[in-house]
Design an enzyme around this catalytic site. Structure first.
Site, PDB file in Angstrom:
ATOM      1  N   GLY A 714       0.814  -1.209   0.000  1.00  0.00           N
ATOM      2  CA  GLY A 714       0.000   0.000   0.000  1.00  0.00           C
ATOM      3  C   GLY A 714       0.842   1.249   0.000  1.00  0.00           C
ATOM      4  N   GLY A 717      -0.560   9.122   1.349  1.00  0.00           N
ATOM      5  CA  GLY A 717       0.094  10.357   1.737  1.00  0.00           C
ATOM      6  C   GLY A 717       0.913  10.214   3.000  1.00  0.00           C
ATOM      7  CB  ALA A 718       0.369   8.373   6.132  1.00  0.00           C
ATOM      8  CB  VAL A 721       1.918  -0.128   4.054  1.00  0.00           C
ATOM      9  CG1 VAL A 721       1.738  -1.248   5.065  1.00  0.00           C
ATOM     10  CG2 VAL A 721       1.328   1.165   4.606  1.00  0.00           C
ATOM     11  CG  ASP A 834      -6.672  10.376   6.333  1.00  0.00           C
ATOM     12  OD1 ASP A 834      -7.669  10.757   5.675  1.00  0.00           O
ATOM     13  OD2 ASP A 834      -5.665   9.872   5.807  1.00  0.00           O
TER      14      ASP A 834
END
Length: 1017
Positions: A714, A717-718, A721, A834
């Site tokens: 994945g 924006g954070a 993963v 979020d």
């Protein structure tokens, strides 16, 4: 003789000297052994703030001088006080060598794994506090060896399994706190044998089975906590009436059934009685009037019937009475007005009749009053605010008559006044709309008359005002423009006359303006363009004249415009069609003329009743002016050469675009390798540190091995993963945080924040296992969720991927529980920032867990990148108030959760092309529910088709609509949301909270009537 005596004395002296030497040697060895035990203990503890720096094996100081160590007169360690030091790691079994330990305080840290079994060898232990850590597993066996133990506090950990069966054998125990864990099974009946127990906490576990009647033998008990997450499906034992020393009894939300035993009236020392959120039935026992020391009584959200017993008049110390959401009948007793200390009175959603007590409020302490959703009649008492402490008056949905008391216009403490849906008359009291703290006024659906008082200019905090469906008249005061906080202003269906004052758009935060159904005249002010945040404008069914101001094209957020049934003339400004958000509009029944602008979507009914209008949707075609159709004329200009030039330019541009996209894709795919290449020196030279928040069987290098392009599962924006398999076979998810690189070595509070997140423990929150950092790169290690995210499953193109209705419902309520924990059970509260379907992850059994909690705040606080503000929400999920406040709070989370619920029901993404430009799922759903067929059309067919229980679906849809209200004040809390969703399947859950008082009425309603209820949200 003398020589013999001297020899004896000398011999005795030598013996005493040898004994003293041996004792000194033994004591020195003992002290040295304790020093070694403490050093071994320190070796397994991670101490990031160096609290234990003076614990040195080669140091000269005595362990008795070390931080957190306490000794007796013999220099033996008797106390270990390590509370709140931000310690982590594990507790070494060497702890068992501190044989004289009396007090062990490890609370408010991050210790993991099990408690060492050797702890039961500390036979001198009297005080053991390990609360608020991450200890797991079962409590050590043979706990009964600690025969001197007086206090056992294990609150808020991960302990699981059955309750320790032999705990009752410790006769000295006075305080036992086992709450906030995962203990399961039933309560051992032997727990009724504690001879000296004063405090007993079992709340917040997963206990089941009947409540043992033997607990009634704990006659010395003063506090008993058994509620929240437990599900006993049991009645309250009548033997609890023997607990005559009990001061606090909290059995909220634990599956109680049956009647409230009258024996509880024997608890004369009781200060607090909480039985809310259960399934208790029958009347309120008259014996509760014997609880003369009671201050807080909460029996709300049950199925209680009958009247309020008159014996409650003896509760003269009562401060809070909450009986809301039951089936109580009869009148509101007059004696409630005589309770001198009563501050909070909640009786809404019952079947009460008759008048409100005339003297209510004269006790001078009344603060919060909610009697709504009953059948009350008569007038509103004049002295509700006699003590000038009244903050809430909520009396809506009754049959009240008379006028609004003039005294409320002088109630300086008032913040919320909700009197809608009654039969009130008279005028708005002078001073009411100028109160300094007033934030909400609702008097809709009454018969109130007269003008709007001019002192409304003095209401600095007023954000919501609803005067609709009354008999108000006169003109709208110009001072209306001086309300700095107003967001919603509704005055529809009254008798207002005169022009719309231009000052009305001086209100900087105005979002909704409804003035329809009046006798307003004059033109629409050009100053309307000053309403930069206006989303809804309805001035229909008036007598407005003049043209539609072209300046309205400068209202960027306008999504609803209704100008119908007026006397407007001229053309419809063509630029209105360029407004990106305008999706619902109505220009019908005016005197408009000219061509209809090219709106993206509309139907002919929006323009009918205007003989001068022409266009493709109407029977009147516009005359050909020679320029061709506005939408096609530009295609008729130019010749073949221009077309060829355009094609060549387009091909060149396309080739350049392909090249740039290829370069970007290459960089994105291999950006971690590129980063490692250019930062190989810092990565190799800076030491990696793994901070563990749970029990871990891997190290930092093993985490780094996961950072391979082939392991990516994945991106967002954070950060990115990765899926990783540890040597033990454990599968984890590793998130490499975005925004790192130059300057990232500065902590900016990241470590403190991540420690806070590491303490979060909830079954519906993804577990943060650890944090791996080298001061330039931060990696977060989570438990792995094999079924991915809710968003991936909902929007998968694979036709075999389906989520049935029950699975979707369970995901909704589990995710709500997780957010509720962040909002209400964390201190300080954590705002997710979020919430979206991609941040709700699913384990192997589709059990939902909320992910990325609080990380948006972490990014925002680090200041690493200027773009970090974008993490305060994802497009389509962002609450409307964010546009003008640039701040998010828990109400923003609730809006986003409402969007997630709509995704679950519709299978649509928050933004879909079929909605139209500028239209999101919230607006689309609101449009769909206007008709019954629309409600059916919006449901995802993959839920199960005809087998889906429509009533349950509609109840969840109503929760989604409440959560996605435009005004934050209109949205329920997450605690309310949990209870409303629980109310959808009452056979599985208890009752409801907050706005769910309307939901219960929907159960059993005919399908053809359900859509009418939704339209009213």
């Amino acid at each position: 003789m003398r020589d013999r005596l001297g020899g004896t004395i000398a011999f005795c002296f030598r013996v005493i000297t040898i004994v003293l030497f041996l004792l000194q040697r033994t004591l020195s060895v003992a002290i040295y052994d304790e020093r070694l035990a403490l050093i071994a203990l320190k070796a397994t503890i991670d101490d990031p703030e160096s609290h234990l720096a003076d614990w040195e094996v080669n140091g000269t100081s005595s362990p008795c001088l070390w931080t957190g160590v306490d000794c007796n007169n013999s220099s033996s360690v008797v106390g270990l006080y390590l509370s709140g030091m931000n310690l982590s790691g594990t507790i070494s079994s060497e702890l068992g060598n501190l044989k004289n330990l009396v007090n062990l305080s490890l609370d408010r840290n991050n210790f993991t794994e099990d408690l060492p079994a050797d702890i039961v060898t500390l036979t001198q232990l009297k005080y053991l506090n390990v609360s608020t850590n991450s200890f797991g597993g079962a409590l050590p066996s043979n706990f009964s060896q600690l025969q001197l133990l007086q206090v056992l506090d294990c609150f808020n950990n991960f302990f699981s399994g059955p309750l320790p069966p032999d705990l009752w054998k410790i006769s000295t125990l006075e305080h036992v706190s086992l709450g906030g864990n995962y203990f399961e099974g039933s309560i051992p009946p032997e727990y009724g044998k504690f001879p000296n127990l004063k405090y007993f906490g079992l709340n917040g576990n997963s206990l089941t089975g009947p409540i043992p009647a033997e607990l009634g033998n704990l006659t010395g008990l003063q506090e008993l906590y058994m509620g929240y997450y437990n599900n006993f499906s049991s009645s309250i034992p009548a033997t609890f009436g023997n607990l005559t020393n009990l001061v606090r009894l909290d059995m909220a939300s634990c599956g109680l059934v049956g009647a409230i035993p009258h024996e509880l009236g024997n608890l004369g020392q009781l200060d607090t009685l909480f039985l809310m959120l259960n399934s208790l039935e029958g009347p309120i026992p008259a014996s509760l009037g014997n609880l003369v020391n009671l201050r807080s009584l909460d029996l709300s959200y049950n199925r209680l019937t009958g009247i309020l017993p008159n014996t409650l008049i003896y509760l003269q110390k009562l401060e809070l009475m909450s009986l809301m959401n039951n089936h109580l009948e009869g009148t509101v007793p007059d004696f409630l007005a005589d309770l001198p200390n009563l501050e909070v009175l909640y009786l809404w959603k019952n079947q009460l009749t008759g008048p409100i007590p005339e003297n209510l409020g004269q006790n001078m302490n009344l603060t919060l009053l909610d009697l709504s959703s009953n059948h009350l009649n008569g007038s509103i008492p004049p002295d509700l605010c006699a003590g000038q402490k009244l903050q809430w008056v909520i009396l809506l949905e009754n049959q009240l008559t008379g006028s609004i008391p003039e005294s409320l216009g002088h109630c300086q403490s008032l913040t919320k006044l909700r009197l809608g849906i009654n039969s009130l008359n008279g005028s708005i009291p002078q001073g009411l709309l100028g109160l300094p703290l007033l934030a909400m006024v609702e008097i809709q659906d009454n018969q109130v008359n007269g003008p709007i008082p001019s002192e409304i200019i003095n209401a600095p905090l007023l954000s919501y005002l609803d005067f609709s469906k009354n008999n108000l008249s006169s003109s709208i005061p110009e001072s209306i423009g001086n309300l700095p906080s107003i967001m919603s202003f509704f005055i529809s269906d009254n008798h207002f006359t005169g022009p719309i004052p231009p000052q009305i758009c001086d209100m900087p935060n105005l979002n909704k303006l409804d003035m329809s159904g009046n006798n307003l005249s004059g033109s629409i002010p050009a100053e309307m363009s000053n309403c930069k945040k206006l989303g809804l404008l309805d001035v229909s069914h008036n007598s407005l004249t003049g043209v539609i101001p072209v300046q309205m094209q400068f209202i960027p957020d306008l999504y609803y415009l209704n100008l119908s049934h007026n006397e407007l003339s001229g053309a419809i400004p063509s630029k209105l069609a360029d407004l990106p958000t305008l999706s619902i509009f109505d220009f019908s029944y005016n005197n408009l003329s000219g061509p209809i602008p090219l709106f993206d979507s509309y139907n002919a009914t929006a323009f009918e009743g205007n003989p001068g209008l022409c266009g493709a949707l109407l029977p009147r075609a516009c005359p050909d002016t020679g320029t061709g159709s506005p939408s096609l004329s530009h295609h008729r200009k130019g010749g073949v050469s221009n077309l060829l030039a355009w094609l060549v330019g387009a091909l060149f541009s396309a080739a350049m675009m392909v090249l740039l996209v290829g370069i970007c894709c290459f960089i994105r795919k291999y950006r971690w390798h590129i980063y490692k290449y250019f930062h190989r020196e810092s990565i190799s030279t800076r030491a990696w540190k793994l901070t563990a928040f749970q029990r871990l069987d891997f190290s930092a290098p093993q985490v780094l091995d996961c950072l391979d392009e082939h392991n990516i599962i994945g991106r967002g924006g954070a950060g990115t993963v990765y899926r990783g398999v540890m040597p033990s076979g454990e599968i984890v998810a590793v998130k490499r945080l975005a925004g790192e690189g130059k300057g990232a070595a500065h902590d900016h509070g990241f470590s403190a924040e991540i420690q806070t997140l590491g303490k979060i423990r909830h079954r519906n929150i993804v577990r943060l296992l650890g944090c791996c950092s080298n001061h330039e790169t931060n990696l977060l290690v989570y438990e792995y969720m094999p079924n991915g995210s809710l968003g991936e499953l909902l929007h998968s193109k694979d036709p075999s991927v389906n989520l049935d209705w029950d699975t979707r419902y369970n995901i909704a309520i589990q995710a709500a529980h997780g957010l509720c924990y962040l909002h209400h059970d964390c201190s300080p509260l954590i705002v997710h920032r979020d919430v979206k379907s991609n941040n709700i992850l699913l384990d192997s059994t589709f059990h939902a867990r909320v992910a990325d909690f609080g990380l948006a705040k972490l990014f925002q606080d680090t200041g690493i990148s200027e773009s970090m503000s974008s993490i305060a929400g994802s497009y389509g999920y962002i609450a409307p108030e964010y546009a003008y406040t640039l701040k998010v709070n828990e109400k923003s989370d609730i809006y986003s959760f409402g969007v997630v619920l709509m995704e679950l029901l519709t299978g649509k993404r928050p933004i879909e092309s079929e909605f139209g430009d500028g239209v999101d799922i919230v607006q689309w759903v609101r449009r769909k529910i206007q008709t019954k067929d629309g409600v059916l059309d919006l449901l995802d067919p993959r839920m199960g088709g005809a087998g889906v229980p429509l009533q349950e679906v509609v109840l969840v849809l109503r929760v989604a609509l409440l959560c996605s209200s435009d005004l934050p004040i209109d949205r329920p809390t997450m605690r309310d949301v949990v209870q409303m969703l629980s109310d959808v399947k009452p056979k599985k859950k208890g009752s409801s909270l907050g706005d769910s008082r309307e939901l219960s009425a929907l159960v059993g309603m005919k399908d053809e009537d359900l859509h009418q209820v939704l339209v009213c949200v």
